[in-house]
Design a protein around this motif. Structure first.
Motif: not given
Length: 411
Positions: A182, A186, A196-197, A199-201, A203-204, A207, A232, A241
């Motif tokens: 991950y 990122f 944006n991409g 940030h998505t990874y 968060l993964k 998580n 953002n 979050y």
């Protein structure tokens, strides 16, 4: 899936060309030697020879499509040899070592034929089959190489990321390896401007720490993720979050504790609270890369949401006071909130009030989830009752029709 070379058929029958021998002779020619001087060679020797001369193979002119096809043909033989040698090294650990040696050679150059190199890496990945460790290592190298080779090369790999959860499960990757992948993804996205991409990874990545007791290693990325969310202009809800264990670990932290305080401000406080925090911690906020005017803009909209959630009609004067703006600017800020889809409202200019019809909740609390569940259960029960009424009505009509038909037959 990513482009890869076509698997070759076996060539063990008498009279059939030996790809290993052909490859060795081709390399001899590249180096200015006599191709016919090579009379026999094993698969392992041919593969070692190919690895030692891989850069020379890639360096051949590929201005013409025919030359490119020629290089692809040679690389296909190299991959075939790798598969043949792999089949004779059945131990998974040996396969991993052999794969790493080949991957290192392929990825040594990011400027000469990067797309062909990526295609070769993809072929190696496919050849490795059920070897989860080797496949994980190869995919990690693929992402790292694509990031180094450029945005266009990374774009060729990016579609595979959608299958990442399935792939990680197939590889049997532990939490440490999952996080490493991950993080590689990122970082690659950040490098090539896909915030944006990334940030998505990120968060993964965070998580993956849910339920984990060791959260120290997650804190730096939790800090970045929170800062990205605050910065953002499209993010106005922060409860997701706050639900992350890695983010909760920032609370009271000597280095990152103020980031958690900022998150709480944007989650549930108003502009006055932010201004007080900035007065005391301005250099720290600036050091995070956050811009005060953008933070103030977001806090004004969030403060308006809080007012809208508390009352259906809000006086212009009350909004002006809360948002710390002139009363003449209230309508402008109401329109901003409506445009951002934070609320549905209309302005009563005569009475100087904003009439709220709907407002987005800043935080969706457990009480609200419970309330929503109760409503859904209530709707479900009423639907069941309605279906019973409809079914009873249908049966009654059928009975009436049957009685009418019976009476008509008796007449």
């Amino acid at each position: 899936s990513m482009a890869s070379f076509v698997p070759m058929t076996q060539a063990d029958e008498p009279g059939v060309a030996d790809p290993a021998l052909d490859l060795a002779r081709h390399i001899k020619t590249i180096n200015g030697g006599d191709a016919d001087s090579v009379s026999q060679i094993s698969d392992q020797q041919a593969l070692d020879l190919a690895l030692d001369n891989l850069d020379k193979i890639f360096a051949q002119s590929a201005e013409k499509e025919k030359d490119k096809e020629s290089i692809e043909g040679v690389l296909n033989v190299v991959c075939w040899l790798f598969q043949r040698v792999l089949e004779n090294n059945t131990a998974p650990a040996e396969s991993v070592t052999l794969a790493e040696k080949l991957l290192k050679k392929i990825t040594s150059d990011t400027s000469t034929h990067p797309a062909l190199r990526l295609k070769m890496l993809s072929t190696i990945y496919n050849i490795l089959g059920g070897n989860g460790t080797a496949r994980y290592n190869t995919f990690l190298v693929i992402v790292e190489y694509a990031a180094s080779a450029g945005k266009d090369i990374l774009a060729m790999v990016a579609p595979q990321f959608a299958q990442l959860d399935t792939m990680l499960a197939e590889w049997g990757s532990d939490a440490s390896k999952t996080r490493a992948l991950y993080q590689t993804i990122f970082n690659a996205m950040v490098k090539h401007g896909d915030s944006n991409g990334a940030h998505t990874y990120r968060l993964k990545f965070l998580n993956s720490y849910q339920g984990d007791k060791e959260l120290e290693s997650a804190k730096p990325q939790a800090c970045i993720a929170v800062t990205e969310a605050i910065a953002n202009p499209k993010v106005y809800q922060f409860d997701t979050y706050l639900q992350l264990d890695a983010v909760q670990a920032l609370k009271g932290d000597s280095q990152h504790g103020k980031v958690y305080e900022l998150l709480q401000l944007f989650s549930s406080k108003d502009l006055g609270d932010f201004n007080a925090f900035y007065t005391a911690n301005g250099p720290y906020v600036d050091g995070l890369g956050l811009k005060k005017d953008e933070c103030v803009l977001k806090m004004r909209l969030l403060s308006l949401c809080t007012l809208a959630a508390q009352q259906r009609e809000i006086k212009y004067s009350e909004i002006a006071s809360c948002l710390q703006v002139a009363e003449d600017d209230v309508e402008k800020w109401a329109i901003k909130a409506i445009t951002a889809k934070l609320m549905d409202a209309k302005m009563d200019q005569l009475n100087k009030v904003v009439i709220i019809s709907h407002c987005t909740d800043r935080m969706f609390s457990q009480e609200q989830w419970t309330g929503l569940r109760s409503k859904l259960v209530g709707w479900k029960d009423r639907m069941k009752q309605l279906m019973v009424v409809i079914e009873n009505s249908r049966q009654y009509q059928q009975q009436q029709m049957a009685m009418m038909q019976s009476q008509m037959q008796q007449m």
